[in-house]
Structures are given as structure tokens and as C-alpha cells.
Design a protein around this motif. Sequence first.
Motif, PDB file in Angstrom:
ATOM      1  N   ARG A 191      -2.154  -0.914  -8.695  1.00 14.80           N
ATOM      2  CA  ARG A 191      -3.490  -0.431  -8.340  1.00 14.80           C
ATOM      3  C   ARG A 191      -3.928  -0.968  -6.978  1.00 14.80           C
ATOM      4  O   ARG A 191      -4.640  -0.285  -6.227  1.00 14.80           O
ATOM      5  CB  ARG A 191      -4.486  -0.821  -9.427  1.00 14.80           C
ATOM      6  CG  ARG A 191      -4.300  -0.008 -10.702  1.00 14.80           C
ATOM      7  CD  ARG A 191      -5.071  -0.562 -11.895  1.00 14.80           C
ATOM      8  NE  ARG A 191      -4.942   0.308 -13.050  1.00 14.80           N
ATOM      9  CZ  ARG A 191      -3.883   0.354 -13.837  1.00 14.80           C
ATOM     10  NH1 ARG A 191      -2.838  -0.424 -13.601  1.00 14.80           N
ATOM     11  NH2 ARG A 191      -3.839   1.181 -14.863  1.00 14.80           N
ATOM     12  N   ALA A 192      -3.479  -2.182  -6.641  1.00 14.07           N
ATOM     13  CA  ALA A 192      -3.765  -2.695  -5.305  1.00 14.07           C
ATOM     14  C   ALA A 192      -3.048  -1.864  -4.236  1.00 14.07           C
ATOM     15  O   ALA A 192      -3.604  -1.617  -3.153  1.00 14.07           O
ATOM     16  CB  ALA A 192      -3.339  -4.162  -5.211  1.00 14.07           C
ATOM     17  N   ALA A 193      -1.834  -1.413  -4.529  1.00 14.78           N
ATOM     18  CA  ALA A 193      -1.105  -0.564  -3.578  1.00 14.78           C
ATOM     19  C   ALA A 193      -1.819   0.777  -3.402  1.00 14.78           C
ATOM     20  O   ALA A 193      -1.896   1.314  -2.281  1.00 14.78           O
ATOM     21  CB  ALA A 193       0.326  -0.345  -4.063  1.00 14.78           C
ATOM     22  N   VAL A 194      -2.333   1.343  -4.495  1.00 17.77           N
ATOM     23  CA  VAL A 194      -3.101   2.589  -4.392  1.00 17.77           C
ATOM     24  C   VAL A 194      -4.319   2.381  -3.493  1.00 17.77           C
ATOM     25  O   VAL A 194      -4.643   3.216  -2.628  1.00 17.77           O
ATOM     26  CB  VAL A 194      -3.525   3.077  -5.797  1.00 17.77           C
ATOM     27  CG1 VAL A 194      -4.500   4.250  -5.681  1.00 17.77           C
ATOM     28  CG2 VAL A 194      -2.323   3.472  -6.613  1.00 17.77           C
ATOM     29  N   HIS A 195      -4.999   1.260  -3.664  1.00 15.29           N
ATOM     30  CA  HIS A 195      -6.179   0.966  -2.839  1.00 15.29           C
ATOM     31  C   HIS A 195      -5.783   0.830  -1.364  1.00 15.29           C
ATOM     32  O   HIS A 195      -6.534   1.269  -0.468  1.00 15.29           O
ATOM     33  CB  HIS A 195      -6.837  -0.325  -3.336  1.00 15.29           C
ATOM     34  CG  HIS A 195      -8.057  -0.715  -2.556  1.00 15.29           C
ATOM     35  ND1 HIS A 195      -9.249  -0.026  -2.624  1.00 15.29           N
ATOM     36  CD2 HIS A 195      -8.261  -1.727  -1.651  1.00 15.29           C
ATOM     37  CE1 HIS A 195     -10.136  -0.589  -1.831  1.00 15.29           C
ATOM     38  NE2 HIS A 195      -9.569  -1.622  -1.218  1.00 15.29           N
ATOM     39  N   THR A 196      -4.609   0.238  -1.095  1.00 15.96           N
ATOM     40  CA  THR A 196      -4.145   0.095   0.287  1.00 15.96           C
ATOM     41  C   THR A 196      -3.908   1.458   0.928  1.00 15.96           C
ATOM     42  O   THR A 196      -4.281   1.691   2.092  1.00 15.96           O
ATOM     43  CB  THR A 196      -2.861  -0.744   0.329  1.00 15.96           C
ATOM     44  OG1 THR A 196      -3.119  -2.039  -0.228  1.00 15.96           O
ATOM     45  CG2 THR A 196      -2.354  -0.904   1.750  1.00 15.96           C
ATOM     46  N   VAL A 197      -3.265   2.383   0.186  1.00 20.47           N
ATOM     47  CA  VAL A 197      -3.018   3.720   0.734  1.00 20.47           C
ATOM     48  C   VAL A 197      -4.344   4.459   0.940  1.00 20.47           C
ATOM     49  O   VAL A 197      -4.504   5.217   1.920  1.00 20.47           O
ATOM     50  CB  VAL A 197      -2.078   4.515  -0.198  1.00 20.47           C
ATOM     51  CG1 VAL A 197      -1.832   5.917   0.360  1.00 20.47           C
ATOM     52  CG2 VAL A 197      -0.753   3.791  -0.357  1.00 20.47           C
ATOM     53  N   GLN A 198      -5.301   4.252   0.060  1.00 19.33           N
ATOM     54  CA  GLN A 198      -6.611   4.874   0.249  1.00 19.33           C
ATOM     55  C   GLN A 198      -7.279   4.338   1.512  1.00 19.33           C
ATOM     56  O   GLN A 198      -7.910   5.106   2.269  1.00 19.33           O
ATOM     57  CB  GLN A 198      -7.484   4.618  -0.978  1.00 19.33           C
ATOM     58  CG  GLN A 198      -7.041   5.373  -2.220  1.00 19.33           C
ATOM     59  CD  GLN A 198      -7.827   4.972  -3.459  1.00 19.33           C
ATOM     60  OE1 GLN A 198      -8.460   3.913  -3.499  1.00 19.33           O
ATOM     61  NE2 GLN A 198      -7.780   5.810  -4.486  1.00 19.33           N
ATOM     62  N   SER A 199      -7.139   3.042   1.747  1.00 16.98           N
ATOM     63  CA  SER A 199      -7.685   2.467   2.987  1.00 16.98           C
ATOM     64  C   SER A 199      -6.973   3.040   4.210  1.00 16.98           C
ATOM     65  O   SER A 199      -7.599   3.310   5.252  1.00 16.98           O
ATOM     66  CB  SER A 199      -7.536   0.942   2.965  1.00 16.98           C
ATOM     67  OG  SER A 199      -8.226   0.378   1.867  1.00 16.98           O
ATOM     68  N   LEU A 200      -5.651   3.238   4.078  1.00 21.43           N
ATOM     69  CA  LEU A 200      -4.891   3.846   5.170  1.00 21.43           C
ATOM     70  C   LEU A 200      -5.372   5.259   5.460  1.00 21.43           C
ATOM     71  O   LEU A 200      -5.513   5.667   6.623  1.00 21.43           O
ATOM     72  CB  LEU A 200      -3.410   3.842   4.815  1.00 21.43           C
ATOM     73  CG  LEU A 200      -2.459   4.503   5.814  1.00 21.43           C
ATOM     74  CD1 LEU A 200      -2.507   3.773   7.164  1.00 21.43           C
ATOM     75  CD2 LEU A 200      -1.044   4.523   5.269  1.00 21.43           C
ATOM     76  N   SER A 201      -5.640   6.018   4.419  1.00 22.62           N
ATOM     77  CA  SER A 201      -6.123   7.384   4.602  1.00 22.62           C
ATOM     78  C   SER A 201      -7.477   7.394   5.306  1.00 22.62           C
ATOM     79  O   SER A 201      -7.748   8.238   6.173  1.00 22.62           O
ATOM     80  CB  SER A 201      -6.209   8.090   3.247  1.00 22.62           C
ATOM     81  OG  SER A 201      -6.675   9.421   3.387  1.00 22.62           O
ATOM     82  N   GLU A 202      -8.337   6.436   4.980  1.00 22.73           N
ATOM     83  CA  GLU A 202      -9.640   6.354   5.635  1.00 22.73           C
ATOM     84  C   GLU A 202      -9.489   5.984   7.112  1.00 22.73           C
ATOM     85  O   GLU A 202     -10.232   6.477   7.971  1.00 22.73           O
ATOM     86  CB  GLU A 202     -10.513   5.323   4.912  1.00 22.73           C
ATOM     87  CG  GLU A 202     -10.902   5.737   3.493  1.00 22.73           C
ATOM     88  CD  GLU A 202     -11.640   4.632   2.753  1.00 22.73           C
ATOM     89  OE1 GLU A 202     -11.818   3.543   3.356  1.00 22.73           O
ATOM     90  OE2 GLU A 202     -12.028   4.849   1.594  1.00 22.73           O
TER      91      GLU A 202
END
Length: 343
Positions: A142-153
Amino acid sequence: MTDRDPRSPEAGAGRDDGLFDGLDGGLFDGLDALLARAHERLGTAVTDRITAQGGPPELRSPDLALDRLLAAAHRSVGTAVTRRRSRETRAALDRRDLALEARLAQRGPLSGRPSPVRVKYRQQALRLAHRYWPTDLAQGMRAAVHTVQSLSELLEDSTQSAARVESVVDQLREQLRQLSRLPKPHRSPVTLTGLDYLVAVESTLAGPADRLLQDLHRVQQLLDEVLGPAIATLGTSPPGYLYGVDAVAQDLIDDLTQGCDQADALARAVAEVERASTDFVGADLSSARLDGVLLEGILWDATTAWPGEWETLVRRASLPSGEDVGILVVAAEPCDHAIHAEA
């Protein structure tokens, strides 16, 4: 002029009901019934004695009569208490049986293996569970998912520098590297013999671990072969190129979300191994050889059968588990009144 003189005895007799107006009528009903039964029993006793001796019964002292009355009352109360406690005991046993059935229903296939085998190999089984679950993999995914979401932003914000975007990519690579530190799944054919219990344990863990590793490999491949090179050329690409990069980032989020499901499945498998290695409530361990077995953390209750004198030793080293009433846990308290958990 009244029909009766208020001072006459008849007038006082007519006011008996008013004297007890504030008392419960049920109390008098019970007392009347008690006195009636006592009178009936006394009459029966007098009749029997006269019939047996051919004359009136001999007089008994009041103290002796009182002693007999108290003895009879004691027997009656004792009988009532015994019956009530029997009902309460049966009810408590029924509740315990229902709780045990519910507990058994929650257990997985590993808990169906013979209890002596599970306790014998519990250390090895717990060691395997730790190998397949070195950290909280579900939280890591779930932390990795949050990292990719931050990357998308970051990709949507044109003011962010390419160095900032690449640092987030490097952070994601490190997270995936940590998550991939799982043992290579090894699954041997499972048989029904007790010695193959550890094979069954590893098979339980290897299935979801294998699927999780496949998802992680797919994510790493997408990151290294598609998203990473695309971000490296982002500064020299036309504006429309950003939409394609953001779509790849969304694909990463979808793959990682699927990986979260596999991490949850692996967590359930690890929990099943730990439960089979820890929960011995209602188990028959009377034939188990406990010398050298790590007992710390084992859950048990009054229905657990221990070999020989082990129950006394285990009870001294146990504390209430806090899970359910009557369930104890073996604790490591090295003192004169407790055994070592490794004993």
C-alpha cells in the motif's frame, strides 16, 4: 347510630385486613403454603407414630424439635442449591462447547493435522512463516501504491523538476526491491503422513507468495522498461507525451493494487500457520513429546490434554490470554514457581 360498637372485639376483628395493607400478598401466600405443608407432614408423623406404638407420641423437647426442623431445612436448601449448580454447570459446559465449536470452525486445514505433530514442529513452522513474512508486506504494497500516486501527481504538475520525479521513481524501485525479498517458493508433493506437516506448511505459504512475486516482477518490469525511460526523456518530449506517461503510472497503480490482494492472501496464510502452531485449545497432547519444544505463546484451556505431569508445569507458567474466558497462554517467567517456556 352504628351497627357495631367500635370498642367491641368484633369491630377489631373486622379490621385485620387493614393492619397489613402495605405488605405483599405473595409473601403470605408462600408462608401459608409452607405452614400447610409443615402441618400436613406433622399430622402424618403423628399418625404414623400412634399407629406404630399404639399410643400417643412421646413429647420431645423444643430444642430437639428445632434441631430437626433446621436439619430438614438444611437438606432442602442443599438439594435446591445442588440442582441449581448442576443447571449452571451444564449451561456453562454448553457455552464452552459452543465457543469451542466456533473456534474450530475458524481454523484452517493445517489445524486439522494431529496436535502432537503440530506442537512438535511448531518452531520450524513459525520460522517458515517469518521467512515468507519478514515485514508487513501488505503495508509495504500500500505504501508503494501511495508512492505511484504521488508520482502521478508530480507528472501533472509542470512546475516540478525532472530530478524530483526521478527521486520518486528511485524511491519506488527501493520499495519494490524490499518487497521482493521473499524466499523462492518451494512446493513439494504433499502426503498425509505426519512427517510431511512442514511440507504442507510451506505449500500453504508458497502459493500466495508465488503470485505476489509474479505481480511484483510485472510491476518492476513495467517500471524499468516503460515508465523509467519515459520519465528520462520527459524534458525533451512534446506536451502530449505526458498523457502517455501518466497512463503508464495508472497501469502501475492497477498492478500494485492487484498485488495488495496477493499480499493480503499471504497474510492470511501466515496467520493460519501461526494459528496452527499456537492454538491448542481443546487439543489432545497426551501422546506428544514436549522435551525441547518451545511452549511459549501456546494457547490452551481446561479441555487441553497434556502428557503426564506437564499440565501442572504448564499451568504454573501460564497466564490468562485475554482472548476468551478460560483460555490461557504459556508465558516465559523464569522463577521458582514457573517453568521456562523452552522446557
